[in-house]
Design an enzyme around this catalytic site. Structure first.
Site, PDB file in Angstrom:
ATOM      1  N   GLY A  48       1.041  -0.929  -1.985  1.00 14.50           N
ATOM      2  CA  GLY A  48       1.665  -1.068  -3.307  1.00 14.50           C
ATOM      3  C   GLY A  48       1.107  -0.045  -4.277  1.00 14.50           C
ATOM      4  O   GLY A  48      -0.109   0.106  -4.407  1.00 14.50           O
ATOM      5  N   HIS A  89       3.132 -16.476  -9.520  1.00 12.67           N
ATOM      6  CA  HIS A  89       3.561 -15.324  -8.723  1.00 12.67           C
ATOM      7  C   HIS A  89       4.548 -14.487  -9.531  1.00 12.67           C
ATOM      8  O   HIS A  89       5.589 -14.998  -9.953  1.00 12.67           O
ATOM      9  CB  HIS A  89       4.202 -15.790  -7.411  1.00 12.67           C
ATOM     10  CG  HIS A  89       3.248 -16.554  -6.536  1.00 12.67           C
ATOM     11  ND1 HIS A  89       3.608 -17.109  -5.342  1.00 12.67           N
ATOM     12  CD2 HIS A  89       1.930 -16.819  -6.676  1.00 12.67           C
ATOM     13  CE1 HIS A  89       2.549 -17.706  -4.790  1.00 12.67           C
ATOM     14  NE2 HIS A  89       1.526 -17.555  -5.595  1.00 12.67           N
ATOM     15  N   ASP A  93      -3.840 -14.052  -6.583  1.00 13.38           N
ATOM     16  CA  ASP A  93      -3.259 -13.000  -7.418  1.00 13.38           C
ATOM     17  C   ASP A  93      -3.281 -11.636  -6.743  1.00 13.38           C
ATOM     18  O   ASP A  93      -3.416 -10.601  -7.404  1.00 13.38           O
ATOM     19  CB  ASP A  93      -3.986 -12.925  -8.786  1.00 13.38           C
ATOM     20  CG  ASP A  93      -4.037 -14.275  -9.462  1.00 13.38           C
ATOM     21  OD1 ASP A  93      -3.028 -14.992  -9.396  1.00 13.38           O
ATOM     22  OD2 ASP A  93      -5.087 -14.619 -10.041  1.00 13.38           O
TER      23      ASP A  93
HETATM   24  P1  GDP Z   1       0.272 -13.495  -6.707  1.00 13.41           P
HETATM   25  O1  GDP Z   1      -0.258 -14.716  -7.366  1.00 13.41           O
HETATM   26  O2  GDP Z   1      -0.475 -13.148  -5.465  1.00 13.41           O
HETATM   27  O3  GDP Z   1       1.736 -13.509  -6.487  1.00 13.41           O
HETATM   28  O4  GDP Z   1      -0.016 -12.288  -7.721  1.00 13.41           O
HETATM   29  P2  GDP Z   1       0.207 -12.302  -9.308  1.00 13.41           P
HETATM   30  O5  GDP Z   1       1.645 -12.171  -9.590  1.00 13.41           O
HETATM   31  O6  GDP Z   1      -0.543 -13.417  -9.936  1.00 13.41           O
HETATM   32  O7  GDP Z   1      -0.587 -11.006  -9.730  1.00 13.41           O
HETATM   33  C1  GDP Z   1      -0.294  -9.753  -9.210  1.00 13.41           C
HETATM   34  C2  GDP Z   1       0.100  -8.807 -10.360  1.00 13.41           C
HETATM   35  O8  GDP Z   1       0.068  -7.480  -9.885  1.00 13.41           O
HETATM   36  C3  GDP Z   1       1.499  -9.024 -10.861  1.00 13.41           C
HETATM   37  O9  GDP Z   1       1.538  -8.734 -12.240  1.00 13.41           O
HETATM   38  C4  GDP Z   1       2.329  -8.001 -10.091  1.00 13.41           C
HETATM   39  O10 GDP Z   1       3.500  -7.584 -10.781  1.00 13.41           O
HETATM   40  C5  GDP Z   1       1.350  -6.874  -9.996  1.00 13.41           C
HETATM   41  N1  GDP Z   1       1.468  -6.030  -8.806  1.00 13.41           N
HETATM   42  C6  GDP Z   1       1.724  -6.405  -7.521  1.00 13.41           C
HETATM   43  N2  GDP Z   1       1.635  -5.352  -6.708  1.00 13.41           N
HETATM   44  C7  GDP Z   1       1.309  -4.296  -7.481  1.00 13.41           C
HETATM   45  C8  GDP Z   1       1.031  -2.917  -7.203  1.00 13.41           C
HETATM   46  O11 GDP Z   1       1.050  -2.463  -6.064  1.00 13.41           O
HETATM   47  N3  GDP Z   1       0.697  -2.141  -8.279  1.00 13.41           N
HETATM   48  C9  GDP Z   1       0.645  -2.621  -9.552  1.00 13.41           C
HETATM   49  N4  GDP Z   1       0.302  -1.780 -10.541  1.00 13.41           N
HETATM   50  N5  GDP Z   1       0.895  -3.903  -9.837  1.00 13.41           N
HETATM   51  C10 GDP Z   1       1.208  -4.726  -8.815  1.00 13.41           C
HETATM   52  P1  IMO Z   2      -1.930 -17.666  -6.955  1.00 13.49           P
HETATM   53  O1  IMO Z   2      -0.971 -18.327  -6.019  1.00 13.49           O
HETATM   54  C1  IMO Z   2      -5.910 -17.450  -8.717  1.00 13.49           C
HETATM   55  C2  IMO Z   2      -8.198 -21.182  -8.875  1.00 13.49           C
HETATM   56  C3  IMO Z   2      -8.445 -21.652 -10.299  1.00 13.49           C
HETATM   57  C4  IMO Z   2      -9.769 -22.371 -10.114  1.00 13.49           C
HETATM   58  C5  IMO Z   2      -9.616 -23.005  -8.741  1.00 13.49           C
HETATM   59  C6  IMO Z   2      -9.204 -24.478  -8.773  1.00 13.49           C
HETATM   60  O2  IMO Z   2      -1.307 -17.198  -8.221  1.00 13.49           O
HETATM   61  O3  IMO Z   2      -2.713 -16.614  -6.269  1.00 13.49           O
HETATM   62  P2  IMO Z   2      -6.939 -25.720  -9.360  1.00 13.49           P
HETATM   63  O4  IMO Z   2      -6.145 -25.745 -10.630  1.00 13.49           O
HETATM   64  O5  IMO Z   2      -6.169 -25.238  -8.186  1.00 13.49           O
HETATM   65  O6  IMO Z   2      -7.633 -27.014  -9.087  1.00 13.49           O
HETATM   66  O7  IMO Z   2      -8.107 -24.647  -9.632  1.00 13.49           O
HETATM   67  O8  IMO Z   2      -8.628 -22.260  -8.054  1.00 13.49           O
HETATM   68  N1  IMO Z   2      -6.791 -20.913  -8.544  1.00 13.49           N
HETATM   69  C7  IMO Z   2      -6.233 -19.689  -8.530  1.00 13.49           C
HETATM   70  N2  IMO Z   2      -6.741 -18.494  -8.858  1.00 13.49           N
HETATM   71  N3  IMO Z   2      -4.653 -17.534  -8.271  1.00 13.49           N
HETATM   72  C8  IMO Z   2      -4.136 -18.720  -7.930  1.00 13.49           C
HETATM   73  O9  IMO Z   2      -2.907 -18.861  -7.378  1.00 13.49           O
HETATM   74  C9  IMO Z   2      -4.926 -19.880  -8.061  1.00 13.49           C
HETATM   75  N4  IMO Z   2      -4.732 -21.187  -7.822  1.00 13.49           N
HETATM   76  C10 IMO Z   2      -5.877 -21.811  -8.100  1.00 13.49           C
HETATM   77  O10 IMO Z   2      -8.549 -20.577 -11.186  1.00 13.49           O
HETATM   78  O11 IMO Z   2     -10.813 -21.447 -10.047  1.00 13.49           O
HETATM   79 MG    MG Z   3      -1.032 -15.391  -9.186  1.00 15.06          MG
END
Ligand code: GDP
Ligand code: IMO
Ligand code: MG
Length: 469
Positions: A457, A81, A53
Site C-alpha cells: 500500500g 475500518h 488498524d
Molecule cells: P483497519 O482497522 O485495519 O481497517 O485500519 P484503519 O482503517 O483503522 O486504519 C488504517 C488507516 O490507514 C485508514 O485511514 C486507511 O485509509 C489508511 N491506509 C490504509 N492503507 C494505506 C496505505 O497504504 N497508505 C496510506 N497512506 N494510508 C493507508
Molecule cells: P480494528 O479492527 C485498534 C483495543 C483497544 C483496547 C483493547 C480492548 O480497527 O483494527 P475493547 O474495546 O475491545 O475491549 O478494547 O483493544 N482495540 C483496538 N485497537 N484497532 C482495533 O480494531 C481495536 N479493537 C480493540 O484500544 O486497547
Molecule cells: Mg481500525
C-alpha cells in the site's frame, strides 16, 4: 475397576450381552462419498497481524470487489475500518467493509457482538457520505446466534475502566463499546441473542430485565434506562427481522452450493486476541484464524487463503507493552504523516518501528498465505528505517514472543537498520516503480517471515495498492 465400556472393548460384550455390530449408515463399499473431492468453496480470510488498524478495511474492500459474500466473524463496534472510494472516506465498525459491493451479500456472524443503535447509526452516517451504502439493508444478513450489546454493557465497560484505574492505577484503554461486558454475558450464559430479540418479545423483555438487574446488583450506580432501551429494542426488532438468518445454514449453503467467493474480514488483530494477544491488554474475542470457524460456523477444511495485513511500521491504541514504540520525534512523525488517530475513539495511536518478532508470532498462530503490507508511503521521508528482529531479556535472546507482560515490558529490541528512500512512493503502481531501498525493505520482510508480500500500500485509495503477483 474396569468400566462397562472397557469390558465391552475387552471381550466384545456389554453387560454380558454380545455387542451387535451395525453397518455404518449410508456408507457402502461403493459409496461415492469415498471418492469425494476436497471442499470446493474455500473461504479467504483477512486478518490484522499487529495491534489493529493495519488497513484491513482497505484490503477487504479490494478483495470484496469480486466476492459474493463478505463476513464479519468476531468483535463488535470496537473495530474501525476505513475505506476510501472515489475520494469518499467510509468508516465501518460492525458492517463488513464489503457492504460497498452492491453485488455481494454482507454477513454478520454469530461470533460478533452487535450494538443495534451503533449498527444503524453507522449505516446512517455512511449513507450521508456517498452512494456506496445505498440499499445496504437489502444485502445484509445477520446470524440469529449473534449476541447483543446493550447500552448497559457499554456503561459497565466505562465503570470497569474507572475501577481498574482506581484499584490498579491503570486501565485497559478499552473503546468503551461494551465489548468485554457483552462477551462476559455470553460466557456467563445469561447473554441475549438476535434470535431472542426477533422471537417472542415478552420472553425477551423478561430476560432483558433479569440481565439488567444482574448488572445493577453489581454496579448500583449504573446508569440504565430499562424502559427506554426496551422501547428502542422493540423498534429495532422489527427492522432486524428481515435480515436475520440461521447463520450456520446460510454459511453451509454458501460453502456447499454453486461456486461462491467468500471473504472474511477480521476485526481487531492478533496481538489483541484474547488467547494470543498481550493479555490482559487485549480485546475479548479471538481475532486470529480460529475465530473464523467459531464465529461463522465454518469447518476448518473450508478455510483457504489467510492474508495477514501488516502496517510498514507499528501502532497501538490503548494501554500495554510496545517494545518498538518510539516515544520521540520518529514516533511523532509516523503519527502525523500516518494520520494515526483511532477511527472508533479518536485517540492518538502510539507509533513505533515495524516489529517482525511480533508479526512472525502472528504468522505462527494464523499461518498466513501472504501479506498485505500497508502504509509504506508513510516511511517516504525517513532517512533511516529500523525493523525489530530479535528480543533480548537480561542479555539472553528470547526464542519467541513472551506470554508474560512483565517480560515483554523488559525486552530490549535488536534492530536492523535500512537506508530510507527519501522520495515519494505514492505514484508507484508496480514493484519495479518502487525505489530500490523500498524493494530491499519488502524483500527483507519476506525473507524474515518466509511469507510472500502480495500487496504493498502506497496511499489510501483502492488504486494505490500495488499487486506484486
Ligand atoms: P483497519 O482497522 O485495519 O481497517 O485500519 P484503519 O482503517 O483503522 O486504519 C488504517 C488507516 O490507514 C485508514 O485511514 C486507511 O485509509 C489508511 N491506509 C490504509 N492503507 C494505506 C496505505 O497504504 N497508505 C496510506 N497512506 N494510508 C493507508
Ligand atoms: P480494528 O479492527 C485498534 C483495543 C483497544 C483496547 C483493547 C480492548 O480497527 O483494527 P475493547 O474495546 O475491545 O475491549 O478494547 O483493544 N482495540 C483496538 N485497537 N484497532 C482495533 O480494531 C481495536 N479493537 C480493540 O484500544 O486497547
Ligand atoms: Mg481500525
Amino acid at each position: 475397576m474396569a468400566s462397562n465400556s472397557d469390558m465391552a472393548n475387552a471381550n466384545g460384550r456389554e453387560n454380558g450381552e454380545p455387542v451387535v455390530k451395525r453397518p455404518r449408515e449410508n456408507v457402502t463399499p461403493e459409496s461415492p462419498l469415498r471418492s469425494q473431492k476436497e471442499p470446493a468453496n474455500k473461504v479467504t480470510v483477512v486478518l490484522g497481524a499487529q495491534w489493529g488498524d493495519e488497513g484491513k478495511g482497505k484490503v477487504v474492500d479490494l478483495l470484496a470487489m469480486d466476492a459474493d459474500i463478505v463476513c464479519r466473524c468476531q468483535g463488535g463496534n470496537n473495530a474501525g475500518h476505513t475505506v476510501v472510494v472515489d475520494s469518499v472516506e467510509y468508516d465501518f465498525h460492525l458492517l463488513p467493509s464489503g457492504v460497498l459491493n452492491k453485488k455481494a451479500t454482507s454477513f454478520i456472524g454469530n461470533g460478533v457482538v452487535i450494538h443495534l443503535p451503533g449498527l444503524f447509526a453507522e449505516a446512517q452516517s455512511n449513507l450521508k457520505k456517498g452512494k456506496g451504502l445505498q440499499g445496504w439493508e437489502d444485502r445484509l444478513k445477520i446470524s440469529d446466534r449473534a449476541h447483543i450489546v446493550f447500552n448497559f454493557h457499554q456503561a459497565v465497560d466505562g465503570i470497569q475502566e474507572q475501577q481498574r484505574q482506581q484499584q490498579e492505577g491503570k486501565n485497559l484503554g478499552t473503546t468503551k463499546k461494551g465489548i468485554g461486558p457483552a462477551y462476559s454475558s455470553k460466557a456467563a450464559r445469561n447473554g441475549l441473542r438476535v434470535c431472542d430479540l426477533v422471537s417472542d418479545f415478552k420472553v425477551f423483555e423478561d430476560k432483558f430485565r433479569m440481565l439488567a438487574e444482574h448488572f445493577l446488583a453489581m454496579y448500583p450506580n449504573l446508569n440504565v434506562d430499562i424502559e427506554g432501551e426496551l422501547k428502542q429494542l422493540k423498534g429495532y426488532a422489527e427492522r432486524l427481522r428481515p435480515l436475520v438468518t440461521d447463520g450456520v445454514y446460510f454459511m453451509h449453503k454458501a460453502l456447499t452450493g454453486p461456486s461462491k467467493k467468500i471473504l472474511v474480514e477480521g476485526a481487531n488483530a492478533a496481538l489483541l486476541d484474547i488467547d494470543f494477544g498481550t493479555y490482559p491488554f487485549v480485546t475479548s474475542s479471538n481475532c486470529t484464524v480460529g475465530g473464523v470457524c467459531t464465529g461463522l460456523g465454518v469447518p476448518p477444511s473450508h478455510v483457504g487463503r489467510v492474508y495477514g495485513v501488516v502496517k510498514a511500521y507499528t501502532t497501538r491504541v490503548g494501554v500495554g507493552a510496545f517494545p518498538t514504540e518510539q516515544d520521540n520525534e520518529t514516533g511523532a512523525l509516523l503519527q502525523t504523516r500516518g494520520h494515526e488517530v483511532g477511527v472508533t475513539t479518536g485517540r492518538k495511536r502510539r507509533c513505533g518501528w515495524l516489529d517482525l518478532i511480533l508479526v512472525r508470532y502472528a504468522h505462527m498462530v494464523n499461518g498466513f498465505s501472504a501479506i498485505a503490507l500497508t502504509k509504506l508511503d508513510i516511511l517516504d521521508t525517513l532517512e533511516e528505517i529500523k525493523v525489530g528482529v530479535a528480543y533480548n531479556v537480561d542479555g539472553e535472546p528470547l526464542p519467541s514472543f513472551p506470554a508474560n507482560m512483565d517480560v515483554l515490558t523488559r525486552v530490549t529490541v535488536e534492530y536492523k537498520t535500512f537506508p530510507g528512500w527519501c522520495r515519494s512512493t505514492e505514484a508507484a503502481r508496480s514493484f519495479a516503480e518502487l525505489p530500490s531501498q523500498a524493494q530491499d525493505y519488502i524483500r527483507f520482510i519476506e525473507d524474515f517471515l518466509q511469507v510472500p508480500v502480495k500487496w504493498v500500500g502506497v496511499g489510501k485509495s483502492r488504486e494505490s495498492m500495488i499487486k506484486l503477483y
